[in-house]
Design a protein around this motif. Structure first.
Motif, short mmCIF file in Angstrom:
data_model
loop_
_atom_site.label_atom_id
_atom_site.label_comp_id
_atom_site.label_asym_id
_atom_site.label_seq_id
_atom_site.Cartn_x
_atom_site.Cartn_y
_atom_site.Cartn_z
N UNK A 48 -38.16 -22.44 9.82
CA UNK A 48 -38.37 -22.81 8.42
C UNK A 48 -39.82 -22.53 8.06
N UNK A 49 -40.02 -21.91 6.91
CA UNK A 49 -41.38 -21.61 6.45
C UNK A 49 -41.58 -22.08 5.02
N UNK A 50 -42.80 -22.47 4.71
CA UNK A 50 -43.15 -22.87 3.34
C UNK A 50 -43.88 -21.74 2.63
N UNK A 51 -43.81 -20.53 3.18
CA UNK A 51 -44.51 -19.38 2.62
C UNK A 51 -43.54 -18.25 2.29
N UNK A 52 -43.40 -17.89 1.01
CA UNK A 52 -42.56 -16.74 0.65
C UNK A 52 -43.03 -15.45 1.32
N UNK A 53 -44.34 -15.31 1.52
CA UNK A 53 -44.87 -14.13 2.20
C UNK A 53 -44.31 -14.06 3.63
N UNK A 54 -44.46 -15.14 4.37
CA UNK A 54 -44.01 -15.16 5.77
C UNK A 54 -42.51 -14.92 5.85
N UNK A 55 -41.75 -15.54 4.96
CA UNK A 55 -40.30 -15.33 4.92
C UNK A 55 -39.99 -13.85 4.70
N UNK A 56 -40.70 -13.24 3.77
CA UNK A 56 -40.44 -11.83 3.43
C UNK A 56 -40.74 -10.91 4.60
N UNK A 57 -41.91 -11.05 5.22
CA UNK A 57 -42.28 -10.08 6.27
C UNK A 57 -41.45 -10.28 7.53
N UNK A 58 -41.10 -11.51 7.86
CA UNK A 58 -40.27 -11.72 9.05
C UNK A 58 -38.86 -11.20 8.82
N UNK A 59 -38.33 -11.38 7.62
CA UNK A 59 -37.01 -10.83 7.33
C UNK A 59 -37.03 -9.31 7.27
N UNK A 60 -38.17 -8.75 6.86
CA UNK A 60 -38.29 -7.30 6.76
C UNK A 60 -38.44 -6.65 8.12
N UNK A 61 -39.35 -7.18 8.93
CA UNK A 61 -39.66 -6.55 10.21
C UNK A 61 -38.84 -7.08 11.38
N UNK A 62 -38.28 -8.29 11.25
CA UNK A 62 -37.44 -8.85 12.30
C UNK A 62 -36.23 -9.54 11.68
N UNK A 63 -35.32 -8.75 11.11
CA UNK A 63 -34.17 -9.32 10.38
C UNK A 63 -33.23 -10.14 11.26
N UNK A 64 -33.36 -10.02 12.57
CA UNK A 64 -32.49 -10.78 13.46
C UNK A 64 -32.86 -12.26 13.52
N UNK A 65 -34.04 -12.62 13.00
CA UNK A 65 -34.47 -14.01 13.03
C UNK A 65 -33.67 -14.86 12.04
N UNK A 66 -33.39 -16.08 12.44
CA UNK A 66 -32.72 -17.04 11.57
C UNK A 66 -33.82 -17.87 10.89
N UNK A 67 -34.27 -17.41 9.74
CA UNK A 67 -35.39 -18.06 9.06
C UNK A 67 -35.04 -18.31 7.60
N UNK A 68 -35.41 -19.48 7.11
CA UNK A 68 -35.17 -19.85 5.72
C UNK A 68 -36.42 -20.48 5.13
N UNK A 69 -36.47 -20.55 3.81
CA UNK A 69 -37.60 -21.19 3.13
C UNK A 69 -37.42 -22.70 3.16
N UNK A 70 -38.50 -23.42 2.89
CA UNK A 70 -38.41 -24.88 2.87
C UNK A 70 -37.54 -25.36 1.71
N UNK A 71 -37.48 -24.57 0.64
CA UNK A 71 -36.60 -24.91 -0.47
C UNK A 71 -35.13 -24.77 -0.06
N UNK A 72 -34.83 -23.72 0.68
CA UNK A 72 -33.46 -23.53 1.17
C UNK A 72 -33.10 -24.62 2.17
N UNK A 73 -34.07 -25.00 3.00
CA UNK A 73 -33.83 -26.07 3.96
C UNK A 73 -33.50 -27.38 3.25
N UNK A 74 -34.20 -27.64 2.15
CA UNK A 74 -33.94 -28.85 1.39
C UNK A 74 -32.53 -28.83 0.80
N UNK A 75 -32.13 -27.69 0.26
CA UNK A 75 -30.79 -27.56 -0.30
C UNK A 75 -29.72 -27.80 0.75
N UNK A 76 -29.91 -27.19 1.91
CA UNK A 76 -28.94 -27.35 2.99
C UNK A 76 -28.79 -28.81 3.38
N UNK A 77 -29.93 -29.50 3.49
CA UNK A 77 -29.88 -30.88 3.91
C UNK A 77 -29.18 -31.76 2.88
#
Length: 336
Positions: free
Chosen positions: A304-333
């Motif tokens: 989980x990240x609170x940075x849209x930048x970090x979310x973007x680059x990790x999804x771009x360069x390592x799409x196999x990672x299971x990563x979501x934003x803190x806003x998405x984490x809140x919704x899920x919970x």
């Protein structure tokens, strides 16, 4: 030269090895030049011979820095290497020596057209990285409700970080004018770089600035997610602003947070401190993402990240990672 304001940093860092393990770029290039000591030695040479500011290798090293501020945060004497590097970038730009790719990026960042949609006391700023990941924005909207939004470019933070301080002020003034016209008194953003800019670099009179995690935490959200996750700290929230809200929010939502890697001192934001690092040096950004991926159990770990930048680059360069934003984490919970 601007670097002369930080002679204490140059004189201290050029002899010190203590924080070299906290240089995220140094940990993937394995070059002494990519540590605070190496950069201080370079700038000490420039201090003694100003003409060396034109050295192409020196310029590249200064722009390769990830600016996480982890070294400053954990320095026992609190020497501000980050500000030294920003000053060096200003000197490079002032001398007309910005690399062509950086100069082109700066021109692009000046093309802003801020638009406010909706009305109300709360204004949500959608930064350029969030615009590329509308699921993040939708998650925030789903919790916050119908709030007004502003979008249309960077706040000026990226330009300031690149060394274009005058251009940064001009863009920031345009952003402030748009915010003031909206009549909002609270501005919320998911972008830690923008949060830092509006709190410290370009504050707007009469407007309270909150990161989205602070805003959601203030709403008193509670849930029982019962999910184990690794939270990747934002450089701007943790090292620059000492903010605990993201972790507090996740704990309030029931997440069980486990330690990422072996310590909580290193930066694992993949260059967030440099704001637009993926556009300045995509190859090094990819290496930073690779290092993070190497420390993850791809099959099991939720990041989980609170940075849209970090979310973007990790999804771009390592799409196999299971990563979501803190806003998405809140919704899920909240939906669980």
């Amino acid at each position: 030269m601007n670097i002369n304001k930080y002679l204490d940093v140059i004189n201290a860092c050029r002899f010190c090895f203590m924080c070299r393990h906290l240089s995220a770029v140094g940990n993937v290039t394995f070059k002494e030049a990519d540590t605070p000591r190496g950069r201080a030695l370079i700038l000490d040479k420039v201090r003694m011979d100003n003409s060396l500011i034109a050295n192409a290798d020196y310029i590249k090293t200064i722009y390769d820095a990830d600016l996480s501020a982890a070294c400053r945060r954990h320095c026992v004497s609190h020497y501000d290497e980050n500000s030294l590097l920003l000053a060096a970038r200003q000197d490079i730009v002032a001398a007309g020596l910005a690399p062509p790719s950086v100069a082109a990026l700066a021109r692009d960042l000046q093309n802003v057209d801020f638009q406010v949609r909706g009305a109300g006391e709360i204004l949500y700023y959608i930064d350029t990285y969030s615009q590329r990941q509308m699921q993040l924005v939708e998650a925030f909207d789903g919790i916050a409700g119908n709030v007004a939004t502003i979008s249309g470019g960077d706040t000026g933070k990226a330009l300031k970080i690149l060394g274009f301080v005058n251009e940064a002020r001009e863009v920031a003034a345009k952003f402030a004018a748009a915010v003031s016209t909206s009549g909002a008194r609270t501005l919320v953003t998911s972008c830690p770089a923008s949060y830092d800019a509006l709190k410290h670099d370009f504050p707007i009179d009469g407007v309270t600035v909150l990161h989205s995690s602070e805003f959601l935490l203030q709403r008193g959200l509670k849930a029982k997610a019962a999910t184990t996750a690794c939270y990747l700290d934002s450089d701007f929230l943790k090292a620059y602003n000492n903010m605990a809200a993201p972790r507090e929010l996740l704990l309030a939502l029931g997440y069980k947070l486990k330690q990422f890697a072996t310590n909580d001192e290193e930066s694992f934001s993949a260059g967030e401190g440099a704001a637009v690092y993926d556009r300045v040096n995509p190859k090094l950004t990819a290496k930073l993402c690779e290092r993070i991926c190497d420390l993850v159990d791809v099959e099991r770990d939720l990041l989980i990240t609170s940075s849209p930048y970090t979310l973007h680059v990790l999804k771009t360069f390592r799409p196999q990672l299971n990563i979501i934003s803190i806003e998405q984490a809140a919704c899920r919970a909240l939906e669980a």
